[in-house]
Structure formats: C-alpha cells, structure tokens
Design an enzyme around this catalytic site. Structure first.
Site, PDB file in Angstrom:
ATOM      1  N   SER A   1     -14.906   4.783  10.292  1.00 53.16           N
ATOM      2  CA  SER A   1     -13.915   5.711  10.811  1.00 53.16           C
ATOM      3  C   SER A   1     -12.836   6.080   9.809  1.00 53.16           C
ATOM      4  CB  SER A   1     -13.270   5.121  12.067  1.00 53.16           C
ATOM      5  OG  SER A   1     -12.761   3.823  11.809  1.00 53.16           O
TER       6      SER A   1
ATOM      7  N   HIS B   1      -5.509   3.803  12.770  1.00 43.00           N
ATOM      8  CA  HIS B   1      -6.240   4.612  11.797  1.00 43.00           C
ATOM      9  C   HIS B   1      -5.259   5.548  11.092  1.00 43.00           C
ATOM     10  CE1 HIS B   1      -9.713   3.398  14.274  1.00 43.00           C
ATOM     11  NE2 HIS B   1     -10.419   3.595  13.175  1.00 43.00           N
TER      12      HIS B   1
END
Length: 268
Positions: free
Chosen positions: A44, A250
């Site tokens: 990711s 993230h």
C-alpha cells in the site's frame, strides 16, 4: 492532534480488517516514447493508499494517481509503465500476482514490501487500544519475525525480480517512522509506544536495506525525508486514525510527493 484512545478504539477492529487487504489487481500500463520500461511493485505504500485519487479500475488494490510511481511516470515518460502494487500485499502476493509485466526489457523496478508480512496491521490495531504492555508485546513479536523470517521472504521476491528482469535497475523503498516523539499529540499512544513503533520501522528498514544490497539493488530510505512530518509533528505527511479507515497510518498525498517521490527519483 492525535485522536484520543476512545476515538481510536472505535475504529480499531476496522483498522485491522482493512489494513490486511490483499489483492491481485490487474496492471495499469501506459506506452510512451522515452525512458526505461518501468514496473512498480509492492504494498500500500507504493500503491498510494492514504493519498486519495484512486484508479477505479484497481479495485481493492487502491492504486492512486498521487502515488510516487504514477507521479514519477507522469514526469519521466517511461517507454512503458506497469503499476501492479496493491494494498495489503505481502511478499507472497508480489510473487503470485504482481510480476507478470516484468521481462528482459524492463529497465526500472520499484518495490516496497515486508511491512504486512511483519504484522503491520496487527501492531497498529493493538497499539491504538488501551494497554501499553499489549502494544509492546505485539511490537516485540513483529521484530522477532522481521529478524528471523522476513529476510528469507525478501530474498524470494528479489530473486524472482532478478530472474525475470536481469538488467533492471531495482529500487527498494523503506518505510517512514510514524511518530514525532514529544510532539504535539497530548492524547493517544504513550511515548513508549510511539518510540517502540519508530524503532520497529528502523529495524524493518535495516533488514530490508541489507537484503537489497546483497542482491545488488538500491535501497531508498525515506526516514530523513519524513523527519518533521511524522504524526504529532503538526505538519504530518502520514495519516493517523482517519476515514476511510484503511487510509490510516499511510502517507497522504504530501507524503507521496514530498517524501517517497524524491527518494525514488534520487535512487532511480
């Protein structure tokens, strides 16, 4: 300011569920006129989860037009660009689902992988819940895995890349530290927990860098580029617990363009 433990706990189980997504999404390819044939592999942090602007055709892989591979390709006009990085990918997913575009003509490869193998989702799900000892124990387990098992798994991925694209320049990207210690966060994780999470990121990077070097690959360390932009910094390039929940922990769009893109560009 960092979300309180109460707020974080509400989404904790969801964090664990979505951060562990895996997928075999199809490659996105473009043909241009110049530059090396480029293939972007990984998890990711390479697909761009957290940055928004996701390619609808990538499904659960959540490939973003604001991720560093797409940004680099847009500005460097590679002769071809295949983007197979996928949210939640582990080393086995790279081996089984992402290597299709690689061939003897591939000139450039990027990859970030290993965080999910080491239990990234479990660590963060545990640590956002009350209980410092449980968090530290989960981090200790992740560190033990990273030291004992992860090197062999990275070797498998790197060997497979070399076998399919022996002439490619391969750039392996690391992970940032999550937290600025003694920063602006007054609630949430303890300083001990934040320091332990940062230490685990450092360990993961050192192991990954060693394996990359032993395969003749270039390791791109993003730690210094994210310094001053961690969670609790007041100018974060990383999401804390957020919505959509799988964007949590993230890099945001600024983290991709200001952190990952220059690190990759310098190494490429």
């Amino acid at each position: 300011m960092k979300l309180s433990r109460l707020t974080a706990a509400v989404g904790a189980l969801a964090v664990g569920a979505v951060l562990a997504l895996t997928g075999a999404g199809t490659a996105h390819a473009t043909e241009n006129s110049a530059g090396p044939a480029y293939v972007a592999l990984g998890d990711s942090y390479s697909s761009g989860v957290g940055a928004g602007s996701y390619d609808s055709s990538s499904g659960g892989c959540k490939r973003s037009t604001k991720a560093y591979p797409a940004l680099w390709a847009a500005s460097h006009s590679p002769s071809s660009f295949n983007f197979t990085a996928c949210s939640g990918a582990k080393t086995a997913d790279v081996l089984n689902s992402q290597l299709g575009p690689l061939n003897s003509g591939t000139g450039l490869v990027s990859v970030s992988i290993g965080g999910n193998d080491a239990g990234f989702a479990d660590v963060m799900t545990t640590c956002v819940l009350p209980g410092e000892s449980a968090c530290l124990n989960k981090i200790a387990s992740a560190r033990a895995f990273a030291q004992s098992t992860l090197p062999g798994r990275l070797d498998q991925v790197y060997n497979a890349i070399s076998a399919k694209s022996p002439s490619a320049h391969v750039v392996v990207l690391g992970y940032p530290r999550f937290y600025k210690l003694n920063g602006s966060c007054l609630l949430g994780l303890s300083e001990n927990e934040r320091a332990a999470i940062n230490g685990a990121a450092d360990l993961l990077n050192s192991i990954t860098a060693k394996r990359a070097a032993d395969h003749g690959f270039t390791f791109a360390d993003v730690t210094s580029r994210f310094t001053g932009h961690e969670i609790c910094s007041g100018s974060a390039w990383l999401n804390s617990v957020t919505w959509p929940i799988d964007d949590s922990y993230h890099p945001n769009a600024a983290g991709q363009s200001g952190g990952y893109l220059p690190a990759f560009s310098a190494a490429a």
